[in-house]
Design a protein around this motif. Structure first.
Motif, short mmCIF file in Angstrom:
data_model
loop_
_atom_site.label_atom_id
_atom_site.label_comp_id
_atom_site.label_asym_id
_atom_site.label_seq_id
_atom_site.Cartn_x
_atom_site.Cartn_y
_atom_site.Cartn_z
N ARG A 24 0.82 -1.22 0.00
CA ARG A 24 0.00 0.00 0.00
C ARG A 24 0.85 1.27 0.00
NH1 ARG A 24 -3.95 -0.51 -2.56
NH2 ARG A 24 -2.48 -2.01 -3.40
N ARG A 25 1.86 1.32 0.82
CA ARG A 25 2.67 2.53 0.88
C ARG A 25 3.49 2.73 -0.39
NH1 ARG A 25 3.12 5.39 5.52
NH2 ARG A 25 2.07 4.50 7.35
N ILE A 28 0.66 3.96 -3.08
CA ILE A 28 -0.09 5.17 -2.77
C ILE A 28 0.90 6.25 -2.32
CG2 ILE A 28 -1.98 6.20 -1.44
CD1 ILE A 28 -3.00 3.31 -0.96
N PHE A 31 1.03 8.41 1.28
CA PHE A 31 0.08 7.54 1.96
C PHE A 31 -0.48 8.18 3.23
CE2 PHE A 31 -0.80 4.36 5.19
CZ PHE A 31 -1.43 3.31 4.54
N TYR A 35 -4.57 9.15 3.74
CA TYR A 35 -5.46 8.56 4.75
C TYR A 35 -5.63 9.49 5.95
CZ TYR A 35 -5.73 4.11 2.31
OH TYR A 35 -6.00 3.14 1.39
#
Length: 231
Positions: A24-25, A28, A31, A35
């Protein structure tokens, strides 16, 4: 824009579950800001008191876990149509016990029962075709209590093909700097081919058409966009 086949989309994300969270990091950029802005906007809307929230496209439970950690009074209901994703979410969120409930359903067509204090989603609604987005925005509005909030940490399409090309080049450059493996990067780009993004201008307009008192952008960097709408 035509919506991708829902079975193909489900299969793409089912196959991505192993190692999904670890990437994910890398996939994105910024990040924490992406979020973090969603969580800050949620706090501004509902405070730290008890509230009921639905996470559309809960996936492996990443955003739901952030909410449950930050807001001890939150009750989160997660919805997803990919069984392996839900299995990962159940494992991740098991420590929160009765504060979390997970459901297997395709939220594109599933009913949304209210009244809700908040509806959230992250990197999911851009997989719906544009008419399905508009229908979902309307259902979200209808399910929220007065003053309720919808926060969508998602993607938006560039306003022109030139801008979209620039977004793509920037994303690829950012991801390459993360030292992602060639295999993982190729798989991510293959999943991205199933995207059905809309411009942020169109999405703001659709949210207002649904009846939201106001809709805005809380944060944006290239295609990554945090939408905020209040009933």
């Amino acid at each position: 824009m035509t919506e991708p086949d829902r079975d193909a989309l489900r299969d793409a994300f089912e196959s991505a579950v192993p190692g999904y969270d670890g990437l994910r990091r890398q996939l994105i950029p910024h990040f924490d800001a992406f979020y973090g802005t969603a969580l800050d906007l949620l706090e501004e809307a509902v405070g730290a008191d008890e509230f009921r929230c639905v996470d559309l496209g809960v996936g492996t439970g990443l955003l739901s876990e952030m909410i449950l950690k930050r807001f001890p009074g939150a009750q989160v209901e997660g919805v997803d149509f990919a069984p392996k994703m839900l299995d990962a979410a159940r494992e991740r969120l098991a420590i929160y016990g009765a504060r979390v409930h997970l459901f297997a359903a395709d939220y594109a067509t599933a009913p949304l029962s209210g009244p809700l204090d908040a509806v959230v989603s992250s990197l999911s609604i851009h997989h719906l075709d544009h008419e399905a987005k508009r229908r979902r925005f309307q259902r979200i509005y209808d399910a929220l209590r007065p003053g309720g909030v919808f926060i969508n940490a998602d993607q938006s399409l560039g306003a022109t093909s030139e801008i979209e090309d620039a977004y793509q080049r920037r994303w690829e450059a950012d991801v390459r700097r993360s030292e992602i493996s060639a295999e993982d990067f190729a798989a991510a780009k293959k999943r991205a081919a199933l995207d059905c993004s809309a411009t942020f201008v169109d999405q703001i307009a659709w949210l207002k058409d649904a009846g939201f008192r106001y809709a805005d952008i809380g944060w944006k960097r290239h295609r990554f966009t945090v939408f905020y709408a209040r009933r």
